[in-house]
Design an enzyme around this catalytic site. Structure first.
Site, PDB file in Angstrom:
ATOM      1  N   ILE A 157     -19.693 -67.552 -87.689  1.00  0.00           N
ATOM      2  CA  ILE A 157     -18.388 -67.925 -88.237  1.00  0.00           C
ATOM      3  C   ILE A 157     -18.282 -67.502 -89.694  1.00  0.00           C
ATOM      4  O   ILE A 157     -17.260 -66.952 -90.116  1.00  0.00           O
ATOM      5  CB  ILE A 157     -18.147 -69.442 -88.075  1.00  0.00           C
ATOM      6  CG1 ILE A 157     -18.076 -69.806 -86.587  1.00  0.00           C
ATOM      7  CG2 ILE A 157     -16.852 -69.851 -88.777  1.00  0.00           C
ATOM      8  CD1 ILE A 157     -18.057 -71.299 -86.319  1.00  0.00           C
ATOM      9  N   PRO A 206     -24.664 -75.563 -90.597  1.00  0.00           N
ATOM     10  CA  PRO A 206     -25.034 -76.715 -89.776  1.00  0.00           C
ATOM     11  C   PRO A 206     -25.394 -77.901 -90.664  1.00  0.00           C
ATOM     12  O   PRO A 206     -25.659 -77.730 -91.861  1.00  0.00           O
ATOM     13  CB  PRO A 206     -26.268 -76.208 -89.009  1.00  0.00           C
ATOM     14  CG  PRO A 206     -26.827 -75.127 -89.867  1.00  0.00           C
ATOM     15  CD  PRO A 206     -25.660 -74.479 -90.545  1.00  0.00           C
ATOM     16  N   ARG A 234     -19.571 -79.521 -90.846  1.00  0.00           N
ATOM     17  CA  ARG A 234     -19.839 -80.891 -90.444  1.00  0.00           C
ATOM     18  C   ARG A 234     -19.390 -81.811 -91.570  1.00  0.00           C
ATOM     19  O   ARG A 234     -19.581 -81.507 -92.752  1.00  0.00           O
ATOM     20  CB  ARG A 234     -21.341 -81.096 -90.165  1.00  0.00           C
ATOM     21  CG  ARG A 234     -21.826 -80.441 -88.877  1.00  0.00           C
ATOM     22  CD  ARG A 234     -21.262 -81.148 -87.659  1.00  0.00           C
ATOM     23  NE  ARG A 234     -21.768 -80.592 -86.403  1.00  0.00           N
ATOM     24  CZ  ARG A 234     -21.149 -79.676 -85.688  1.00  0.00           C
ATOM     25  NH1 ARG A 234     -20.000 -79.178 -86.133  1.00  0.00           N
ATOM     26  NH2 ARG A 234     -21.654 -79.252 -84.542  1.00  0.00           N
ATOM     27  N   GLU A 263     -16.067 -89.864 -87.663  1.00  0.00           N
ATOM     28  CA  GLU A 263     -14.924 -89.436 -86.860  1.00  0.00           C
ATOM     29  C   GLU A 263     -14.744 -90.331 -85.642  1.00  0.00           C
ATOM     30  O   GLU A 263     -15.741 -90.671 -84.983  1.00  0.00           O
ATOM     31  CB  GLU A 263     -15.121 -87.987 -86.422  1.00  0.00           C
ATOM     32  CG  GLU A 263     -15.166 -87.030 -87.597  1.00  0.00           C
ATOM     33  CD  GLU A 263     -15.589 -85.622 -87.241  1.00  0.00           C
ATOM     34  OE1 GLU A 263     -15.458 -84.733 -88.093  1.00  0.00           O
ATOM     35  OE2 GLU A 263     -16.096 -85.419 -86.105  1.00  0.00           O
ATOM     36  N   HIS A 285     -10.679 -82.579 -86.254  1.00  0.00           N
ATOM     37  CA  HIS A 285     -11.820 -81.865 -85.667  1.00  0.00           C
ATOM     38  C   HIS A 285     -11.387 -80.996 -84.484  1.00  0.00           C
ATOM     39  O   HIS A 285     -11.903 -81.106 -83.368  1.00  0.00           O
ATOM     40  CB  HIS A 285     -12.912 -82.844 -85.221  1.00  0.00           C
ATOM     41  CG  HIS A 285     -14.264 -82.211 -85.128  1.00  0.00           C
ATOM     42  ND1 HIS A 285     -15.420 -82.872 -85.425  1.00  0.00           N
ATOM     43  CD2 HIS A 285     -14.642 -80.960 -84.781  1.00  0.00           C
ATOM     44  CE1 HIS A 285     -16.468 -82.067 -85.259  1.00  0.00           C
ATOM     45  NE2 HIS A 285     -16.003 -80.889 -84.866  1.00  0.00           N
TER      46      HIS A 285
END
Length: 319
Positions: A157, A206, A234, A263, A285
């Site tokens: 990404i 990550p 994250r 979340e 998200h």
């Protein structure tokens, strides 16, 4: 063979999961919270999860489990060491939502950069129609060209975002939290340089002990007051309370978040108090959740299970 899908709705009810019936009995639960896990996986051979915790506490009585598959790339919900000790293989899905998350990164950027909520409201509330001049740009915005785009996390990404930013004319720099990045296409810098020089800073790393709380009050104070911060990695990579402080004190210009420390957002999250969409955009998200990506993740989990049943390892993270 019994397969238990703990969070069927995590891929959307518009996406079929009937393909797994090829392998045996399939039990689906719309969603599963921690207290429900142990009972639901008691006699499962294969578990398909997403966020539900899979650790000694929830797995100890599930004697038949040999494979855990995740509807995700991240596997921090799984106790990898415990699974390795039990000879339970854990398989994730990689590179299924690169295009979707990269797209959302820029959707958030342009929403904030060009004050799109403000200008849409300006037209729809009648202000534009009531004025004499043809245009309005009371909230200034800038071009991406010649700006510095900083990245934390130069995986699939991160590299996709870097390429798009470069196409807009940005100079791309990045920081490797692990120190092990093999990326040579873009300039690698230390964290201090990244923070102090980036006009736009996007997070694609990550969650680890190196990245947890990476963007805290100290880091935010180093950033430009004109900088825009974007988090599609994250939630805990950013200290939410420190970000609230930074936005309130105009330490940075704006932030776009698709992820939060907890979340869904809790009533105790200070960021929920900021209603100014020129300074803060929060999405639930969903950066990864383009229809194509959700179909792709189901197909990938199917292939992970098929490979396992054929005696092959595919996307196993705890070899």
């Amino acid at each position: 063979m019994k397969i238990v899908i703990l969070e069927r709705n995590s891929v959307g009810t518009d996406v079929e999961v009937s393909c797994f019936e090829k392998f045996g009995e399939v039990i689906c639960y719309d969603n599963t919270v921690e207290r429900q896990v142990a009972e639901r996986i008691g006699d499962a051979d294969i578990i398909i999860g997403n966020k539900a915790p899979l650790n000694e506490s929830t797995l100890k009585d599930a004697a038949n489990v040999k494979l855990i598959c995740l509807f995700s790339t991240g596997y921090d919900c799984v106790d990898i060491d415990y699974c390795r000790g039990r000879n339970i293989k854990v398989a994730n899905v990689v590179d299924y939502c690169t295009d979707a998350v990269s797209q959302h990164t820029f959707a958030m950027l342009f929403y904030l950069l060009e004050h799109l909520r403000h200008y849409d409201d300006y037209v729809k509330n009648g202000t534009y129609g009531a004025q004499d001049r043809f245009s309005n740009f009371d909230l200034p915005f800038v071009e991406l060209k010649d700006k510095i785009w900083g990245i934390v996390g130069m995986g699939h990404i991160g590299r996709k975002v870097a390429g798009i930013a470069q196409a807009f004319g940005c100079h791309v720099i990045f920081y490797s939290a692990s120190g092990k990045s093999s990326c040579t296409e873009y300039e690698r810098v230390d964290l201090d340089t990244l923070l102090r020089t980036s006009d736009f800073l996007s997070l694609h790393c990550p969650l680890s002990e190196r990245t947890r709380g990476l963007i805290d009050k100290n880091a935010l104070q180093k950033m430009k007051q004109t900088a825009i911060l974007l988090n599609v990695a994250r939630g805990p990579v950013i200290n939410n309370a420190d970000l609230y402080w930074a936005l309130q004190n105009e330490e940075i210009k704006a932030a776009g978040l698709d992820v939060l420390e907890k979340e869904p957002i809790g009533s105790d999250n200070l960021l929920g108090r900021i209603q100014d969409s020129n300074r803060l955009l929060i999405t639930p998200h969903m950066a990864w959740a383009a229809t194509e990506a959700r179909i792709r993740i189901v197909e990938e989990v199917f292939q992970n299970i098929e490979a396992y049943l054929n005696g092959k390892d595919r996307n196993i993270v705890n070899r």
